[in-house]
Design a protein around this motif. Structure first.
Motif, PDB file in Angstrom:
ATOM      1  N   ASP A 197       9.769  -2.338  10.454  1.00  0.00           N
ATOM      2  CA  ASP A 197       9.707  -3.492   9.564  1.00  0.00           C
ATOM      3  C   ASP A 197      10.900  -3.530   8.614  1.00  0.00           C
ATOM      4  N   GLY A 225      10.827 -10.658   9.424  1.00  0.00           N
ATOM      5  CA  GLY A 225       9.771 -10.671  10.417  1.00  0.00           C
ATOM      6  C   GLY A 225       8.457 -10.173   9.848  1.00  0.00           C
ATOM      7  N   ARG A 269       5.156 -12.616   9.262  1.00  0.00           N
ATOM      8  CA  ARG A 269       4.241 -12.331  10.352  1.00  0.00           C
ATOM      9  C   ARG A 269       2.828 -12.734   9.961  1.00  0.00           C
ATOM     10  N   GLU A 270       2.033 -13.130  10.950  1.00  0.00           N
ATOM     11  CA  GLU A 270       0.643 -13.456  10.663  1.00  0.00           C
ATOM     12  C   GLU A 270      -0.075 -12.188  10.214  1.00  0.00           C
ATOM     13  N   LYS A 276      -1.213 -17.878   8.087  1.00  0.00           N
ATOM     14  CA  LYS A 276       0.162 -17.566   7.745  1.00  0.00           C
ATOM     15  C   LYS A 276       0.268 -17.147   6.295  1.00  0.00           C
TER      16      LYS A 276
END
Length: 467
Positions: free
Chosen positions: A425, A431, A435-436, A462
């Motif tokens: 990460d 990202g 990210r969800e 989200k």
């Protein structure tokens, strides 16, 4: 990564400026072998006679202290590190002063008051930058000697796992049938090893005490819990050539110290997580037993410097295994997340209030990126360097999380280690931010409904919709 845990690097080269260079090296602790017996360890002038090597250059008044130190070394029967010797040498190193000639001094009332007021104001400013409440029950101003005393317990916890591996190997290199007969030799080797490590660590901690500005410079809680500490003498030296008012320098560093205190006080699993990561990394340290066997097999009582020379040749190396790489990544990531969070939170608190905030932030970042004293000492003691790239990536990630989720959403990730960003990460902060993520409020609702037989799934939403 450092290949020389415990500072057993290559011997220093001869100073270019002759006797003056030698004198400077002696004052700074450089160029000396173990126990301060000269640059060649126990060797050097009179190397054919170990007593002459150790004591030949001393005046009679020093002989008593030297024999006392030798007795302490050989009579030690404790753990893998002689911490009494480490403390003694650290205190001696501090008393000699720093390389620029600045001596340690007691803290006066004015300095104590200035530190207390700086930490108090820093905590007020941090209230707007983080949802974590104050973690500093008190604020103290330390001398360098006081820093050594207060942080040695944490150094012990950090270093002992690595030293334990080394000490075990020193006793295991002899065949089992010979170990019973060689008991005194094994005991002497372990005593010498404990003293050797104690000397190296004491020197490193003593030098570091002349440079650190607080109790959390390496991203770990080295001091007592809930006590924000600053070192006025070192803060003055740090800000000397910055062209920034001393009050602003002190306040910015107080912000960093107070932010660390909040994190460690209100994330109860964090300390054990970090120290556990150090221990996990230490378990992967291996000893070149073949080299150690050669040293023991050829051991000459008249040349005990052979052991030190073997140590300097890189006998202790991290294993290049998948498990060790995972342990290294876990430790690097954990330290980077702590330092990155502090960097982002302090910048948010200082930027609107201090005209020098940007300059001070960049100065500290460059200090870390150039291998500052904290990183160098950490690498010396456990063979690890915190990569500066990880620090900048982590800071950028926390700042992006603040923009996307707000202060509460960002700080909420500290609720559990599994919620924190990973090493991958840090390679892709955006990202992770977008990210969800599982909506934990919906998860709680789902668990409650599941008890009543519901089969509803938890909602995903989200991050941009969560505000």
């Amino acid at each position: 990564m450092s290949d020389t845990p415990f500072g057993f690097g290559l011997p220093p080269e001869e100073p270019e400026n002759g006797d003056e260079g030698k004198k400077k090296d002696q004052q700074s602790g450089g160029g000396q072998g173990p126990f301060g017996f000269g640059p060649a360890g126990f060797g050097g002038p009179g190397g054919d006679n170990p007593l002459a090597a150790m004591f030949g250059s001393m005046n009679p008044n020093d002989l008593g202290a030297a024999f006392q130190q030798l007795g302490q070394m050989l009579s030690y029967e404790g753990g893998p590190v002689n911490w009494d010797m480490a403390k003694q040498i650290a205190r001696q190193t501090v008393s000699q002063g720093t390389s620029d000639g600045v001596k340690d001094s007691s803290i006066g009332p004015a300095e104590r008051t200035a530190v207390e007021e700086a930490v108090r104001l820093a905590d007020l400013w941090l209230d707007d930058a983080t949802s974590l409440p104050s973690g500093a029950g008190s604020a103290v101003a330390w001398s360098r000697a006081e820093w050594v005393e207060a942080t040695l317990p944490a150094w012990k916890e950090l270093v002992d796992p690595v030293a334990e591996r080394v000490g075990a190997a020193m006793g295991d290199v002899l065949p089992e049938e010979m170990q019973a007969m060689a008991g005194p030799l094994i005991g002497m080797m372990r005593s010498m090893g404990g003293a050797m490590f104690g000397t190296q660590i004491g020197q490193a901690v003593g030098v570091l005490a002349g440079e650190v500005v607080g109790s959390t410079d390496i991203g770990l809680p080295l001091g007592p819990a809930g006590r924000a500490a600053l070192l006025p003498a070192n803060i003055e030296a740090f800000g000397k050539d910055l062209g920034v008012p001393q009050e602003e320098v002190r306040l910015y560093l107080a912000l960093r110290e107070a932010a660390h205190q909040r994190l460690f006080a209100h994330v109860p699993w964090l300390r054990s997580h970090l120290f556990g990561a150090v221990d996990g990394y230490a378990r992967g340290i291996k000893v070149d037993t073949a080299k150690l066997e050669d040293v023991v097999g050829q051991f000459d009582p008249q040349n005990p410097e052979q052991i030190q020379e073997a140590l300097q040749q890189g006998m202790f190396q991290p294993e290049d295994t998948p498990e060790q790489k995972v342990a290294l990544a876990r430790l690097e990531t954990a330290l980077a997340l702590v330092e990155g969070w502090v960097d982002a939170v302090v910048h948010a608190a200082a930027k609107p209030r201090l005209t020098s905030a940007d300059a001070l932030r960049e100065t500290l970042r460059r200090r870390r990126a150039s291998g500052g004293p904290a990183e160098q000492t950490f690498a010396t003691l456990i063979g690890l360097e915190l990569r500066p790239r990880r620090l900048r990536d982590a800071s950028r990630l926390w700042a992006s999380l603040t923009d996307a989720r707000g202060v509460d959403g960002r700080d909420g990730l500290w609720a559990h280690p599994d919620m924190l960003p990973t090493a991958s990460d840090l390679d892709d902060p955006d990202g992770f931010v977008h990210r969800e993520q599982l909506d934990f409020s919906e998860l709680d609702k789902m668990l409650g409904e599941a008890a009543g037989g519901s089969t509803d799934k938890p909602n995903l939403k989200k991050d941009d919709d969560s505000e």
